[in-house]
Write a protein that holds these residues in place. Sequence first.
Motif, PDB file in Angstrom:
ATOM      1  N   VAL A   1       0.864  -1.177   0.000  1.00 59.65           N
ATOM      2  CA  VAL A   1       0.000   0.000   0.000  1.00 59.65           C
ATOM      3  C   VAL A   1       0.902   1.229   0.000  1.00 59.65           C
ATOM      4  O   VAL A   1       1.717   1.396   0.911  1.00 59.65           O
ATOM      5  N   VAL A   2       0.792   2.044  -1.021  1.00 62.87           N
ATOM      6  CA  VAL A   2       1.618   3.247  -1.118  1.00 62.87           C
ATOM      7  C   VAL A   2       0.735   4.454  -0.790  1.00 62.87           C
ATOM      8  O   VAL A   2      -0.286   4.689  -1.442  1.00 62.87           O
ATOM      9  N   ILE A   3       1.127   5.171   0.249  1.00 62.63           N
ATOM     10  CA  ILE A   3       0.322   6.289   0.751  1.00 62.63           C
ATOM     11  C   ILE A   3       0.750   7.578   0.050  1.00 62.63           C
ATOM     12  O   ILE A   3       1.946   7.857  -0.066  1.00 62.63           O
ATOM     13  N   GLY A   4      -0.210   8.336  -0.428  1.00 63.96           N
ATOM     14  CA  GLY A   4       0.075   9.625  -1.054  1.00 63.96           C
ATOM     15  C   GLY A   4      -0.100  10.755  -0.053  1.00 63.96           C
ATOM     16  O   GLY A   4      -0.393  10.523   1.128  1.00 63.96           O
TER      17      GLY A   4
ATOM     18  N   LEU B   1      -4.639   8.225   4.095  1.00 68.60           N
ATOM     19  CA  LEU B   1      -5.300   6.933   3.883  1.00 68.60           C
ATOM     20  C   LEU B   1      -6.247   6.649   5.048  1.00 68.60           C
ATOM     21  O   LEU B   1      -5.864   6.762   6.203  1.00 68.60           O
ATOM     22  N   SER B   2      -7.475   6.268   4.719  1.00 73.96           N
ATOM     23  CA  SER B   2      -8.409   5.823   5.758  1.00 73.96           C
ATOM     24  C   SER B   2      -8.104   4.371   6.097  1.00 73.96           C
ATOM     25  O   SER B   2      -7.779   3.584   5.208  1.00 73.96           O
ATOM     26  N   LEU B   3      -8.195   4.009   7.388  1.00 71.11           N
ATOM     27  CA  LEU B   3      -7.939   2.618   7.770  1.00 71.11           C
ATOM     28  C   LEU B   3      -9.224   1.867   8.091  1.00 71.11           C
ATOM     29  O   LEU B   3      -9.176   0.777   8.672  1.00 71.11           O
ATOM     30  N   GLU B   4     -10.368   2.431   7.726  1.00 72.61           N
ATOM     31  CA  GLU B   4     -11.657   1.780   7.995  1.00 72.61           C
ATOM     32  C   GLU B   4     -11.693   0.364   7.420  1.00 72.61           C
ATOM     33  O   GLU B   4     -12.201  -0.552   8.054  1.00 72.61           O
TER      34      GLU B   4
ATOM     35  N   TYR C   1      -9.450  -1.682   7.219  1.00 72.88           N
ATOM     36  CA  TYR C   1      -8.627  -2.592   8.021  1.00 72.88           C
ATOM     37  C   TYR C   1      -9.218  -2.764   9.432  1.00 72.88           C
ATOM     38  O   TYR C   1      -8.575  -3.332  10.314  1.00 72.88           O
ATOM     39  N   GLY C   2     -10.423  -2.219   9.635  1.00 71.99           N
ATOM     40  CA  GLY C   2     -11.076  -2.381  10.924  1.00 71.99           C
ATOM     41  C   GLY C   2     -10.600  -1.408  11.984  1.00 71.99           C
ATOM     42  O   GLY C   2     -10.750  -1.647  13.187  1.00 71.99           O
ATOM     43  N   ILE C   3     -10.009  -0.303  11.550  1.00 72.09           N
ATOM     44  CA  ILE C   3      -9.494   0.710  12.479  1.00 72.09           C
ATOM     45  C   ILE C   3     -10.178   2.042  12.184  1.00 72.09           C
ATOM     46  O   ILE C   3     -10.164   2.511  11.042  1.00 72.09           O
ATOM     47  N   HIS C   4     -10.774   2.647  13.209  1.00 72.63           N
ATOM     48  CA  HIS C   4     -11.445   3.939  13.024  1.00 72.63           C
ATOM     49  C   HIS C   4     -10.421   5.063  13.149  1.00 72.63           C
ATOM     50  O   HIS C   4     -10.202   5.623  14.205  1.00 72.63           O
ATOM     51  N   GLY C   5      -9.785   5.336  12.044  1.00 73.91           N
ATOM     52  CA  GLY C   5      -8.752   6.374  12.040  1.00 73.91           C
ATOM     53  C   GLY C   5      -8.196   6.527  10.641  1.00 73.91           C
ATOM     54  O   GLY C   5      -8.562   5.796   9.717  1.00 73.91           O
ATOM     55  N   ARG C   6      -7.292   7.522  10.524  1.00 73.28           N
ATOM     56  CA  ARG C   6      -6.714   7.730   9.195  1.00 73.28           C
ATOM     57  C   ARG C   6      -5.250   8.130   9.313  1.00 73.28           C
ATOM     58  O   ARG C   6      -4.820   8.693  10.322  1.00 73.28           O
ATOM     59  N   VAL C   7      -4.548   7.782   8.260  1.00 68.96           N
ATOM     60  CA  VAL C   7      -3.135   8.106   8.167  1.00 68.96           C
ATOM     61  C   VAL C   7      -3.023   9.496   7.550  1.00 68.96           C
ATOM     62  O   VAL C   7      -3.654   9.793   6.540  1.00 68.96           O
ATOM     63  N   ILE C   8      -2.242  10.350   8.208  1.00 68.14           N
ATOM     64  CA  ILE C   8      -2.054  11.727   7.757  1.00 68.14           C
ATOM     65  C   ILE C   8      -0.584  11.921   7.385  1.00 68.14           C
ATOM     66  O   ILE C   8       0.311  11.450   8.104  1.00 68.14           O
TER      67      ILE C   8
ATOM     68  N   SER D   1       1.553   9.950  10.206  1.00 66.19           N
ATOM     69  CA  SER D   1       1.036   9.663  11.544  1.00 66.19           C
ATOM     70  C   SER D   1      -0.318   9.008  11.392  1.00 66.19           C
ATOM     71  O   SER D   1      -1.051   9.303  10.448  1.00 66.19           O
ATOM     72  N   LEU D   2      -0.638   8.118  12.322  1.00 71.16           N
ATOM     73  CA  LEU D   2      -1.990   7.562  12.361  1.00 71.16           C
ATOM     74  C   LEU D   2      -2.762   8.280  13.455  1.00 71.16           C
ATOM     75  O   LEU D   2      -2.337   8.303  14.610  1.00 71.16           O
TER      76      LEU D   2
END
Length: 228
Positions: A126-129, A133-136, A138-145, A156-157
């Motif tokens: 997974v390459v993040i721009g 990236l939302s992690l929904e 993957y079962g995680i309520h959060g996002r990568v910034i 950061s997550l």
Amino acid sequence: MTLQIHTITIGAFNRYLVGDEGWILIDAGIPYTAGRVERTLAWLGVDPREVRLILLTHGHIDHAGSASALQRLTGASVAIHERDRAWVESGYVAVPRMWGRVGQIAGRPIEWIARAMRFPPVQADVVIGDAGLSLESYGIHGRVIHTPGHTRGSVSLLLESGEAFVGDLGGGAHGPGRKPGIPPAGNDRNQILASWERLFREGVTTIYPGHGPLLPASAMRAALDVRI
Ligand SMILES: [Zn+2]
Ligand SMILES: [Zn+2]
């Protein structure tokens, strides 16, 4: 499952296992330490195959060194920002520039030593721009910034509940006397401060750093306001 955060520490190096509706690992740690994660999973009664994602906060050896072994152990996808991707896919040991005069003296020899080293490379699934990236899924309520500054591709997550996993953007173990502060080395100091401002704006409440103990965001905010 309610939110679970487990810190897996070796020396000064933190990895975090986060479980909600799925499990993810934040950072892979120094090379040849995958066994420690395996033992933690066994202790928790979590099958390694339940880990869905290994998120690398950036491409330095102390964060990505065991990513290859942990990818094999778990079968999880490895995620990294596009700007740090080449380092982990080649096992290149990048050395951040130290701020100030100490860096000018010590920086070069460290770079020469590092140039002769490699860590086990890992392919990014997974390459993040820059949009994050939302992690929904993957079962995680959060996002990568994208929070650049320590490296160009540092991320950061941020969980919806306010916890932020910031890698080497800063925290408790970096400042003088181990007070909250920014790291002693990186790519762009002003960018680090801008990334912190962004995290504060986004509502971070608790900081989980790559090195040192967790700390309330208010402590970091107070430390940086003094410096700015
Ligand atoms: Zn780093
Ligand atoms: Zn680090």
